[in-house]
Design a protein around this motif. Structure first.
Motif, mmCIF file in Angstrom:
data_model
loop_
_atom_site.group_PDB
_atom_site.id
_atom_site.type_symbol
_atom_site.label_atom_id
_atom_site.label_comp_id
_atom_site.label_asym_id
_atom_site.label_seq_id
_atom_site.Cartn_x
_atom_site.Cartn_y
_atom_site.Cartn_z
ATOM 1 N N TRP A 194 0.847 -1.201 0.000
ATOM 2 C CA TRP A 194 0.000 0.000 0.000
ATOM 3 C C TRP A 194 0.880 1.247 0.000
ATOM 4 O O TRP A 194 0.653 2.192 -0.761
ATOM 5 C CB TRP A 194 -0.891 -0.033 1.245
ATOM 6 C CG TRP A 194 -1.835 1.113 1.342
ATOM 7 C CD1 TRP A 194 -3.056 1.213 0.748
ATOM 8 C CD2 TRP A 194 -1.624 2.318 2.061
ATOM 9 N NE1 TRP A 194 -3.628 2.416 1.063
ATOM 10 C CE2 TRP A 194 -2.776 3.111 1.869
ATOM 11 C CE3 TRP A 194 -0.584 2.805 2.861
ATOM 12 C CZ2 TRP A 194 -2.904 4.381 2.440
ATOM 13 C CZ3 TRP A 194 -0.710 4.062 3.434
ATOM 14 C CH2 TRP A 194 -1.868 4.835 3.216
ATOM 15 N N LEU A 195 1.926 1.218 0.834
ATOM 16 C CA LEU A 195 2.851 2.353 0.921
ATOM 17 C C LEU A 195 3.522 2.575 -0.426
ATOM 18 O O LEU A 195 3.656 3.715 -0.895
ATOM 19 C CB LEU A 195 3.902 2.050 1.991
ATOM 20 C CG LEU A 195 4.548 3.238 2.689
ATOM 21 C CD1 LEU A 195 3.498 4.030 3.435
ATOM 22 C CD2 LEU A 195 5.622 2.751 3.652
ATOM 23 N N GLN A 228 7.788 6.735 -5.835
ATOM 24 C CA GLN A 228 9.215 7.052 -6.001
ATOM 25 C C GLN A 228 10.084 6.465 -4.887
ATOM 26 O O GLN A 228 11.301 6.465 -4.977
ATOM 27 C CB GLN A 228 9.428 8.577 -6.121
ATOM 28 C CG GLN A 228 9.057 9.380 -4.901
ATOM 29 C CD GLN A 228 7.590 9.812 -4.927
ATOM 30 O OE1 GLN A 228 6.730 9.111 -5.435
ATOM 31 N NE2 GLN A 228 7.287 10.983 -4.385
ATOM 32 N N SER A 229 9.449 5.930 -3.797
ATOM 33 C CA SER A 229 10.240 5.402 -2.685
ATOM 34 C C SER A 229 10.879 4.057 -3.042
ATOM 35 O O SER A 229 11.842 3.642 -2.407
ATOM 36 C CB SER A 229 9.358 5.214 -1.460
ATOM 37 O OG SER A 229 8.416 4.201 -1.722
ATOM 38 N N GLY A 230 10.333 3.362 -4.030
ATOM 39 C CA GLY A 230 10.880 2.057 -4.394
ATOM 40 C C GLY A 230 10.441 0.956 -3.445
ATOM 41 O O GLY A 230 10.956 -0.150 -3.481
#
Lengths: 247, 377
Positions: B234-235, B241-243
């Motif tokens: 979900w995150l 862009q966090s990968g």
């Protein structure tokens, strides 16, 4: 009344696990709203109650064998005629700590074949060690003054072990049994990779089929079962606190 | 040591039973079929009877173990037997493979081999007990193995064949596993020690903190890995862009770090509480400030107990890292599970052996560091 308070955690977590097991079959709507992309959001191949029961069966069978063998071995190594074997047992225990339970499972399987048997054997083998360790540590923690006093009162060595040493060592032994059972619950879940029917099955089916809902359903129950078992031992440990023995 | 120890006699009788009753090698027509066991007795012919010399030395143990030169002889005998068994297996594998025209034949170690080696090594450890530089002697006994490997005498064995076929994936797995361990143990050390410090300084937090960490530790690894998939997915979806992704390295690192918190918090708490209050009183008495007291007295005194906590965390993480392969984090576990799913024991061993060696290596290194601090772990 006071007796129940010690088991509060166990009863509470047990009730949650039971409710979860019974409610999951009706949670299809919930999971399909959480994962709208999944066609089948509920694991239906086996009922959760059945998986839970067979998980419990394999864990209790292996733990029963492991605890009786482990306590026997630990007690024997603490007696005069077994004392010489203590360093050997210590080396084996130290060696086994760098041997993860999964590795035991992985090696047992190709040797014995797929199914419940290798899982049971691996669980027993790995479950013995913490019990041996707890028994040896527990018996060693009984103060010499106490055993001397008991001997002075005319206790034979058998009576001494059964009536004095083991009861005094019980809290430490119980801690070993707790570790053994909790590890066994986790390893039994992984044992579904080798064909044992346990709560790990929905997790593995979900992982290989990219079905996160299955994974969550299995993981919730496995985690719940481990917590319930741990809380039961917590209650036992409170009922059975280490006696304040002054050396 | 006037009397023969029953341990030595037990180990030697068990070794004889293993040699006589269990197959030393297992020979299969190809990689996937299960093999036929070959006993040690069936392998003995010609010069190989020389193998019996160290075995007979061991048989004389009841008389030899009573005196120091005899124990030396036993030591030599068990080291030689361990080496000779290995050489014998390597040679038999070479000969069998040469007989087989298609090159599909697989010669693997049987149950008897592993049991014999374990018993012989336990015998070595038992004989060396109480001797100085024990670790050094034990590692010296490994030298013949390295020599056999270097000369290629073991190349025809199935395990070596699996190694050659999976050399690349093994190197990859090593890198992945080391990364898993390092990137989860370091944050676990940092946050775990902080939590231990909090528990030490603020007694109110002690009970809820350790109960929470205890419950966390109770959750089986496979379940914790699995439960982290959904929130992290979900995150990742909301913050591309966090990968971050639900499967792969991130959930594995998070779960392994969480598992490391309890041993680290517990050991740093224990490390701080075991310091005698008199020492702190004395420090205060000579006018040390709170910061001086922490860095000059509490920290050095707490270091050994804390370091043994790091040892437990690191060894535990190596083992748990194997399970992380199930959620696609790679490492030695991926080789192990690959072998498991194709029921190829030698491939399983190719994953398990480096896993255990890595755990043992870390264990020995930390014990060494602890002994340099001159304390018992």
């Amino acid at each position: 009344m006071k007796r129940w308070r010690d088991y509060r955690g166990a009863l509470l977590s047990g009730a949650v696990l039971l409710a979860l097991t019974l409610a999951l079959p009706y949670s299809s709507a919930l999971f399909s709203s959480l994962f709208p992309e999944l066609e089948r959001p509920l694991y239906l191949q086996e009922s959760f109650a059945r998986l839970l029961l067979s998980h419990l069966a394999i864990v209790s069978a292996s733990s029963l064998i492991a605890v009786s063998l482990g306590m026997g071995l630990g007690a024997w190594a603490s007696r005069p005629h077994g004392q010489a074997f203590r360093p050997l047992l210590d080396s084996v225990l130290a060696l086994s700590q760098s041997f993860p339970p999964v590795a035991v499972l992985a090696i047992a399987t190709p040797l014995i074949g797929f199914g419940e048997a290798p899982a049971l054997i691996a669980l027993v083998l790995y479950g013995i060690l913490p019990v041996v360790q707890g028994t040896m540590a527990g018996l060693a923690s009984v103060p010499a003054t106490v055993t001397e006093a008991a001997r002075g009162m005319g206790f034979g060595s058998r009576q001494l072990l059964l009536k004095v040493e083991l009861p005094l060592a019980a809290p430490v032994i119980l801690a070993g049994v707790r570790v053994s059972v909790v590890i066994n619950i986790g390893t039994a879940a992984i044992a579904s990779t080798v064909g044992a029917k346990t709560l790990g099955l929905p997790i593995l089916v979900g992982l290989s089929g990219f079905n996160t809902a299955y994974v969550i359903q299995g993981a919730l129950l496995v985690a719940g079962l481990a917590i319930v078992a741990d809380q039961c031992f917590e209650g036992l440990a409170r009922r059975w606190p280490s006696l304040p023995v002054s050396a | 040591m006037p009397r023969t120890s029953p341990v030595i006699l037990f180990l030697i009788s068990a070794a004889w039973l293993a040699a006589l009753g269990l197959p030393l090698l297992s020979i299969a027509p190809n990689r996937l079929l299960s093999g036929q066991g070959v006993s040690l007795a069936a392998l003995l012919h010609g010069w190989r009877y020389a193998l019996l010399v160290p075995a007979l030395v061991l048989l004389a143990a009841p008389w030899l173990a009573a005196c120091a030169p005899g124990r030396g002889l036993l030591l030599l005998g068990s080291a030689m037997l361990s080496f000779a068994l290995l050489a014998l297996c390597g040679e038999e594998a070479q000969w069998q493979s040469a007989q087989d025209g298609e090159g599909l034949l697989r010669v693997s170690f049987g149950g008897g081999f592993w049991l014999l080696q374990l018993l012989l090594w336990l015998l070595l450890a038992e004989l060396l007990r109480g001797m100085r530089l024990r670790m050094l002697w034990l590692s010296a006994a490994l030298a013949p193995l390295l020599w056999l490997l270097e000369r290629g005498r073991l190349d025809a064995l199935s395990l070596a064949q699996e190694y050659r076929n999976h050399q690349d994936s093994l190197a990859l797995a090593l890198g992945q596993h080391l990364a898993l361990v390092v990137y989860s143990v370091l944050p676990a050390i940092l946050f775990g020690s902080l939590l231990g410090l909090v528990a030490y300084r603020y007694p109110v937090w002690r009970k809820p903190l350790f109960s929470f960490l205890g419950v966390l530790q109770t959750i089986p690894s496979i379940a914790l890995f699995a439960l982290l998939i959904a929130p992290l997915a979900w995150l990742g979806a909301h913050w591309p862009q966090s990968g971050i992704a639900g499967v792969g390295r991130v959930p594995a690192l998070v779960a392994l770090t969480l598992y490391g918190l309890l041993p680290m918090a517990r050991s740093s708490f224990a490390a701080l509480t075991q310091i005698a209050p008199e020492v702190l009183e004395a420090g205060r008495g000579i006018g040390m400030s709170a910061a001086q007291l922490f860095f000059r007295a509490e920290l050095p005194l707490a270091l050994p107990v804390w370091l043994s906590g790091v040892r437990v965390t690191a060894v535990q993480t190596v083992g748990l890292g194997a399970v992380a392969a199930l959620i696609g984090a790679g490492g030695f576990g991926s080789i192990m599970f690959q072998g498991l799913s194709s029921s190829a024991l030698d491939l399983v061993l190719l994953g398990v052996i480096p896993l255990v060696l890595l755990a043992l290596l870390l264990d020995v290194l930390f014990r060494l560091a602890l002994s340099l601090l001159k304390v018992e772990p």
